[in-house]
Scaffold this active site. Structure first.
Site, PDB file in Angstrom:
ATOM      1  N   ASN A 109      -2.338   5.751  -2.403  1.00  0.00           N
ATOM      2  CA  ASN A 109      -2.548   5.819  -1.088  1.00  0.00           C
ATOM      3  C   ASN A 109      -2.268   7.085  -0.255  1.00  0.00           C
ATOM      4  O   ASN A 109      -2.810   6.955   0.798  1.00  0.00           O
ATOM      5  CB  ASN A 109      -1.996   4.440  -0.418  1.00  0.00           C
ATOM      6  CG  ASN A 109      -2.945   3.180  -0.857  1.00  0.00           C
ATOM      7  OD1 ASN A 109      -3.923   3.350  -1.072  1.00  0.00           O
ATOM      8  ND2 ASN A 109      -2.176   2.264  -1.041  1.00  0.00           N
ATOM      9  N   HIS A 141       0.759  -2.045  -7.740  1.00  0.00           N
ATOM     10  CA  HIS A 141      -0.287  -1.882  -6.734  1.00  0.00           C
ATOM     11  C   HIS A 141      -1.584  -2.339  -7.290  1.00  0.00           C
ATOM     12  O   HIS A 141      -2.146  -1.378  -7.844  1.00  0.00           O
ATOM     13  CB  HIS A 141      -0.175  -0.490  -6.055  1.00  0.00           C
ATOM     14  CG  HIS A 141      -1.166  -0.243  -5.107  1.00  0.00           C
ATOM     15  ND1 HIS A 141      -1.875   1.084  -4.963  1.00  0.00           N
ATOM     16  CD2 HIS A 141      -1.705  -0.898  -3.989  1.00  0.00           C
ATOM     17  CE1 HIS A 141      -2.896   1.018  -3.918  1.00  0.00           C
ATOM     18  NE2 HIS A 141      -2.651  -0.120  -3.473  1.00  0.00           N
ATOM     19  N   GLU A 143      -1.664   0.285 -10.474  1.00  0.00           N
ATOM     20  CA  GLU A 143      -0.557   1.285 -10.228  1.00  0.00           C
ATOM     21  C   GLU A 143       0.645   0.669 -10.212  1.00  0.00           C
ATOM     22  O   GLU A 143       1.238  -0.374  -9.479  1.00  0.00           O
ATOM     23  CB  GLU A 143      -0.627   2.097  -8.742  1.00  0.00           C
ATOM     24  CG  GLU A 143      -0.099   3.560  -8.840  1.00  0.00           C
ATOM     25  CD  GLU A 143      -0.505   3.933  -7.408  1.00  0.00           C
ATOM     26  OE1 GLU A 143      -1.113   3.376  -6.401  1.00  0.00           O
ATOM     27  OE2 GLU A 143      -0.294   5.423  -7.379  1.00  0.00           O
ATOM     28  N   SER A 155       0.978  -1.272   0.121  1.00  0.00           N
ATOM     29  CA  SER A 155      -0.151  -0.112  -0.078  1.00  0.00           C
ATOM     30  C   SER A 155       0.909   1.311   0.067  1.00  0.00           C
ATOM     31  O   SER A 155       0.542   2.417  -0.551  1.00  0.00           O
ATOM     32  CB  SER A 155      -0.907   0.173   1.260  1.00  0.00           C
ATOM     33  OG  SER A 155      -2.014  -1.004   1.204  1.00  0.00           O
TER      34      SER A 155
END
Ligand code: NAD
Length: 289
Positions: free
Chosen positions: A189, A139, A151, A118
């Site tokens: 995030n 991600h 991502e 994250s």
């Protein structure tokens, strides 16, 4: 077909494994917890059933075929021959460090490693590996089978070749890669944990109930989910751990974790995965939100 080693069979690992298998990869799913590994196939079958109702693409998946391509192991050494390793263990810097120190003995120079984290810096993780140019952040977003974007995070050492391979890998899973540079929390995030954390403060301060906070986002801004529904989906323990990483990395008080989030984790209210978080998922109407 290429083989993908998926490490961590929690919220993310199970969905990454399902997605890779659904798109034809042979998958070896690895977890250090024997109970997690034992219960994984049953949970993955239930997830396929659920996702089939939510997505026309997943409606084409056949659980027996998909699960037939997934094997399991408790030993990361078994992943030595994989083409890709996608690592999804807990968001705990020390746990990740220990795992990569073990992986560096296992990985040949042909394997590429995708770190699904994250918030943790990809460059620091890659530095633990003998071939850091073959390490990249991927991600994946939750729930993986239903989300189009991934991502992709280029670490300091990541080669152009590995970026291209990651884009192709994401494309082969029906996903659109968004390539960004390495910095804790990346784009997604660094933003989302600020609003999830502040949403928890709003509840803690008695400004609004969780439903109201989430409805402002959905009815007011047109978001598909509110921040507290998202936090419950991610897992409140993972949110707390991620905020700790962001706070530590930036040394910026804007990332200090809301005490209510910590209290809920202490109480075992982890969100969907434990049946209770900001919402109750144990009743027949669970999941309506
Ligand atoms: P989780 O807590 O649900 O699962 C983690 C799993 O890792 C557990 O099953 C645990 O037994 C296993 N594990 C721990 N140490 C291990 C080791 N050394 N070897 C093998 N297995 C080990 O966590 P999660 O929500 O699936 O998150 C996994 C990673 O993905 C984290 O880094 C998280 O930040 C990231 N992530 C989570 C989400 C989300 O929505 N939950 C989204 C994107 C990325």
């Amino acid at each position: 077909m290429a083989t993908v080693g998926v490490i961590g069979a929690g919220v993310m690992g199970k969905d990454v494994a399902l997605t890779c298998a659904a798109y034809g990869y042979d998958v070896l799913l690895c977890d250090s917890d024997a109970d997690v590994l034992a219960s994984a196939p049953g949970q993955m079958r239930r997830r396929v059933r659920k996702y089939r109702m939510m997505s026309p693409a997943v409606a084409e998946w056949h659980a027996d075929d998909v699960l037939g391509r997934v094997s399991r192991t408790g030993d990361v050494a078994d992943l030595a021959g994989a083409d890709w390793i996608v690592e999804n263990i807990v968001e705990d810097p020390e746990a990740k460090r220990e795992l990569y120190l073990r992986l560096r003995e296992v990985c040949t120079e042909t394997v590429r490693v995708a770190v699904n984290t994250s918030c943790m810096p990809i460059t620091r993780i890659a530095s633990l590996m003998p071939h850091p140019q073959r390490v990249i952040g991927m991600h994946f977003m939750n729930p993986v089978p239903l989300i189009d974007g991934v991502e992709v995070i280029r670490g300091q050492h990541t080669s152009d070749d590995t970026v291209k391979a990651a884009e192709e890998f994401a494309g082969s899973l029906g996903k659109r890669p968004i390539v960004v540079n390495d910095m804790p929390g990346f784009v997604s995030n660094r933003l989302s944990h600020l609003f999830m954390n502040e949403a928890a403060f709003l509840v803690q301060d008695g400004v609004a109930a969780p439903e109201q906070v989430d409805d402002v986002f959905k009815l007011g801004y047109g978001h598909r989910m509110g921040p507290l529904e998202t936090a419950d989906l991610i897992g409140l323990d993972t949110v707390v751990n991620s905020l700790a990483v962001l706070y530590d990395e930036f040394q910026d008080p804007k990332f200090r974790c809301c005490p209510l989030l910590k209290k809920m984790v202490d109480a075992g209210f982890l969100g969907r995965k434990s049946g209770r978080g900001f919402y109750d998922y144990t009743t027949s109407t669970a999941g309506a939100r």
